[in-house]
Design an enzyme around this catalytic site. Structure first.
Site, short mmCIF file in Angstrom:
data_model
loop_
_atom_site.label_atom_id
_atom_site.label_comp_id
_atom_site.label_asym_id
_atom_site.label_seq_id
_atom_site.Cartn_x
_atom_site.Cartn_y
_atom_site.Cartn_z
N GLY A 146 0.84 -1.21 0.00
CA GLY A 146 0.00 0.00 0.00
C GLY A 146 0.86 1.24 0.00
N SER A 193 -6.23 -0.43 12.70
CA SER A 193 -7.08 0.75 12.76
C SER A 193 -7.47 1.00 14.20
CB SER A 193 -8.34 0.56 11.92
OG SER A 193 -9.26 1.61 12.17
N TYR A 212 -15.12 -3.71 7.63
CA TYR A 212 -13.77 -3.16 7.77
C TYR A 212 -13.26 -3.38 9.20
CZ TYR A 212 -10.08 0.41 7.87
OH TYR A 212 -8.89 1.08 8.01
N LYS A 227 -9.99 -5.67 10.39
CA LYS A 227 -8.89 -5.08 11.15
C LYS A 227 -8.73 -5.76 12.51
CE LYS A 227 -7.28 -1.91 8.35
NZ LYS A 227 -5.89 -1.98 7.83
#
Length: 259
Positions: free
Chosen positions: A21, A142, A155, A159
């Protein structure tokens, strides 16, 4: 002279790093931070962006599949000749309003692939090289991994899985001299995060200023460079006795930090 009184501009001289990323956002800032301190860096992404460090070697591929992750890892090792540092920063968040019932099965699978399994697969493919170098790994999770629900439940779940696996793997690798730590970002301004935040604030009928007002530290957002500095510390010799830990970078929000 204390080993901590060092020239940080040369801290990673001779080190070989892979940042997934790494074409923009937190990954790009991290890659640039490592390059500035002397590291040779491969960034993994599908394509270059304006903020992708020019000095970084780009290895393109899709980390959503086992084959793609293994291909990327193999090419990165060939380009670097080894690896001392791995930063798993690849991730993507999408909002599905009004709640978790709007998240399709395909979206659940895709979120698990990019936000959790990509890191697992890349790490597994590189683990033999990291054992050789007694390297350091940082997984970017996160701050909201405990708190996310509703429209971003997929999401948050991915995480949370990344966090759990990271803590387990850190214990397995510690006797081998390989360190693994977690960086957990709060409200950071990045292209992806800003897009998600725009959807959230629009749905809530609030401004960005109101959104950030809950941050204890001056009611402001963080920058990708703030995360990069935290990651640089954790992969450096300055953190040689730190493994299996989570560093929250969220202006004081801790585990309740959101995008």
């Amino acid at each position: 002279m204390s080993k901590y009184l060092l020239d940080l501009s040369k801290e990673f001289a001779g080190k070989k790093a892979i940042v997934t990323g790494g074409s923009r956002g937190i990954g790009a800032a991290t890659a640039q931070r490592l390059i500035d301190a002397g590291a040779k860096v491969v960034v993994v992404a599908r394509s270059r962006h304006e903020e992708t460090p020019k000095q970084a070697v780009l290895v393109s591929g899709d980390l959503r599949t086992l084959e793609g992750a293994q291909k990327v890892a193999k090419e990165a090792i060939e380009r670097l000749g080894g690896v001392d540092i791995l930063v798993n920063a690849a991730g993507a968040a999408r909002v599905h309003l009004p709640d978790s019932m709007a998240i399709s099965d395909e979206e659940w699978v895709d979120s698990l692939n990019i936000n959790f399994l990509s890191a697992l697969r890349v790490t597994n493919a590189l683990i033999a090289e990291l054992k050789k170098s007694k390297g350091a790994i940082v997984n970017v999770t996160s701050g909201g991994r405990i708190a996310y629900a509703g429209a971003m439940a997929h999401y948050g779940a991915a995480k949370a899985a990344l966090n759990n696996w990271s803590e387990a793997l850190a214990k397995e690798l510690a006797p081998l001299g390989v360190r693994l730590n977690i960086v957990s970002p709060g409200p950071i301004t990045t292209p992806g995060g800003d897009e998600v935040r725009k959807t959230i604030t629009s749905a809530m009928g609030i401004t960005n200023e109101q959104f950030f007002s809950v941050v204890p530290l001056e009611g402001r957002a963080g920058k990708a460079e703030d995360l990069a500095e935290a990651i640089a510390f954790l992969v450096s010799d300055r953190a040689s006795y730190v493994t299996g830990d989570t560093l929250f970078v969220g202006g004081g929000l801790g585990t309740l930090a959101a995008l």
